[in-house]
Design a protein around this motif. Structure first.
Motif, mmCIF file in Angstrom:
data_model
loop_
_atom_site.group_PDB
_atom_site.id
_atom_site.type_symbol
_atom_site.label_atom_id
_atom_site.label_comp_id
_atom_site.label_asym_id
_atom_site.label_seq_id
_atom_site.Cartn_x
_atom_site.Cartn_y
_atom_site.Cartn_z
ATOM 1 N N LYS A 251 0.821 -1.310 -0.063
ATOM 2 C CA LYS A 251 0.173 -0.079 0.003
ATOM 3 C C LYS A 251 0.944 1.243 -0.105
ATOM 4 C CE LYS A 251 -3.736 -2.143 2.591
ATOM 5 N NZ LYS A 251 -4.418 -2.306 4.178
ATOM 6 N N ARG A 255 0.234 3.778 -3.070
ATOM 7 C CA ARG A 255 -0.561 4.654 -2.663
ATOM 8 C C ARG A 255 0.421 6.027 -2.241
ATOM 9 N NH1 ARG A 255 -4.632 2.278 1.746
ATOM 10 N NH2 ARG A 255 -5.240 0.284 0.279
ATOM 11 N N GLU A 285 -3.933 1.167 7.357
ATOM 12 C CA GLU A 285 -4.021 2.063 6.066
ATOM 13 C C GLU A 285 -2.943 3.342 6.239
ATOM 14 O OE1 GLU A 285 -5.952 0.932 3.611
ATOM 15 O OE2 GLU A 285 -6.810 -0.199 4.851
#
Ligand code: AMP
Ligand code: GLY
Length: 425
Positions: A251, A255, A285
């Motif tokens: 991630k 991202r 996250e």
């Protein structure tokens, strides 16, 4: 090609970089400006200020320097990259670090937040205000819930972020910051939503096109055990970081790292150097707390231990746009660094205390941070004095090695935390 490297800075980070550079088969000669009482084991200290570009130019020319590695952010924010690139004589000497425009990722929190917004990079909701828009700031504060995060836009020696518990206090601190609490650094203030989670530091080395992700680390900023008390420059660090697993890092890559590098390219910002992503894990996250445009301190002290690469070769790859062709691996062992600090730090403390035990054989690598060599021996010269760094098969064994080393080192008032890494598996 063999390089004569000039490393700028004087802390534990620079000592760890000097240690790693000194092991390179591609190093001709290493100078550290100004360095400290430990960096001269790995190269030659030279009495130059990293911000005195004229003096650095003279030195580079007279000593045949072929590469400059900038340890701390100040020269980068002041434009050392552009100073070299724009000078007919210096242009052929690469500076490892971003251009002045790229250094704004650290030099201006307002710029960094705008950049993340433009490129869809996950970060806390924010509003940036100055003296003319303070009422908008107070209205924005009322859309957030406690605690409130207020950040001086410019560099403030790591002290420009205030987290306050109530709205009343946030209003008052906002007025004070805009009124000059951090001089011109806080003439603009970024107000942010508070994010809750555990932090880590991800370091990316890029040549502007390709990139390599260095070992992930976590630092411990508070003076007291259990992360209590005042903020410091860093009391220790560990690597790896258990929650930064493959899924989390995938991630981070898709991202954050890729959009950051794409964003720099799209905005025509030259960036060849280290990018430090200060991340927070919010329920699995990753989000960006901050960018820095250099390596972290004390994270570098563990990252360099785990970097299996020829650092001069990597940096040459950065300078020539051939980083993708350079070999790099990560040491599977655990690494910790425990900072020995002066009594009283981060408040007032005395300097000049003689340090004993440094000559004893040790299984640790003792990086110097705030030390100075004198005729009597090595003495303390700062709040953070020594970064006692060790490998282990796991956290406990690495820590035990650092503590054993520390038990043989003494100076008046020495203090260290015994719980570095306490919040990780
Ligand atoms: P910085 O100088 O930006 O690294 O901020 C200093 C510290 O403040 C960070 O390491 C975080 O621990 C904390 N911090 C900054 N921004 C936030 C935020 N939006 N939410 C929670 N903590 C924050
Ligand atoms: N360890 C955090 C920093 O270097 O900014």
């Amino acid at each position: 090609m063999k390089h004569t490297v000039l490393l700028l800075g004087s802390g534990g980070r620079e000592c760890a970089l000097a240690w790693k550079l000194s092991q390179s088969a591609n190093l001709e000669k290493l100078y550290i400006a100004p360095g400290n009482g430990g960096t001269d084991r790995y190269g030659e200290n030279v009495a130059l200020s990293p911000l005195d570009f004229e003096a650095i130019k003279k030195f580079v020319v007279s000593h045949g320097v072929t590469m400059v590695l900038v340890g701390n952010e100040d020269p980068l924010v002041a434009g050392i990259y552009d100073y070299f690139a724009d000078d007919a004589v210096l242009a052929k000497v690469p500076v490892i670090g971003p251009s002045k425009a790229g250094a704004q990722l650290e030099g201006s929190k307002d710029f960094a937040k705008g950049f993340m917004e433009r490129h869809g990079i996950p970060t806390a909701r924010y509003l940036s205000v100055d003296a003319t828009t303070v009422e908008n700031g107070k209205a924005f504060l009322r859309t957030l819930s406690a605690p409130y995060v207020l950040k001086a836009d410019g560099l403030a020696a790591g002290k420009g972020v205030l987290i306050v518990p109530t709205l009343d206090e946030a209003d008052r601190v906002l007025d004070e910051m805009l009124g000059g609490m951090f001089g011109s650094s806080s003439s603009r203030v970024v107000i942010e939503e508070f994010l809750s989670g555990i932090e880590c530091s991800v370091f990316v080395l890029t040549d502007g096109t390709s990139y390599k992700v260095l070992p992930v680390a976590k630092d411990y900023k508070r003076i007291g055990e259990g992360d209590t008390g005042l903020n410091t420059g860093g009391m220790g660090a560990v690597s790896p970081v258990s929650f930064a697993d493959e899924e989390f890092m995938a991630k981070v890559d898709s991202r954050i790292i890729r959009p950051t590098l794409d964003g720099l390219r799209r905005e025509n910002i030259t960036y060849r150097g280290f990018i430090f992503l200060g991340l927070i894990n919010v329920g699995g996250e990753p989000m960006v707390i901050e960018y820095n445009v250099r390596m972290g301190d004390p994270e570098t002290e563990v990252v360099m231990l785990r970097l299996n690469a020829d650092l001069v070769d990597l940096l040459e790859g950065v300078a020539t746009g051939t980083l993708a062709d350079r070999a790099m691996a990560i040491d599977p062992r655990y690494a910790v660094t425990v900072m020995l600090v002066s009594g009283g730090y981060p408040g007032s403390y005395e300097k000049g205390k003689l340090i004993s035990g440094l000559a004893e054989p040790t299984r640790s690598i003792v990086f110097h941070a705030g030390t100075r060599r004198t005729d009597e021996g090595i003495v303390t010269a700062g709040g953070r004095v020594l970064a006692v760094s060790s490998y282990g098969d796991d956290k406990a064994s690495a820590l035990a090695t650092s503590f054993d080393t520390i038990s043989h080192i003494a100076f008046d008032g020495a203090y260290h935390r015994r719980d570095i890494g306490f919040d990780l598996k």
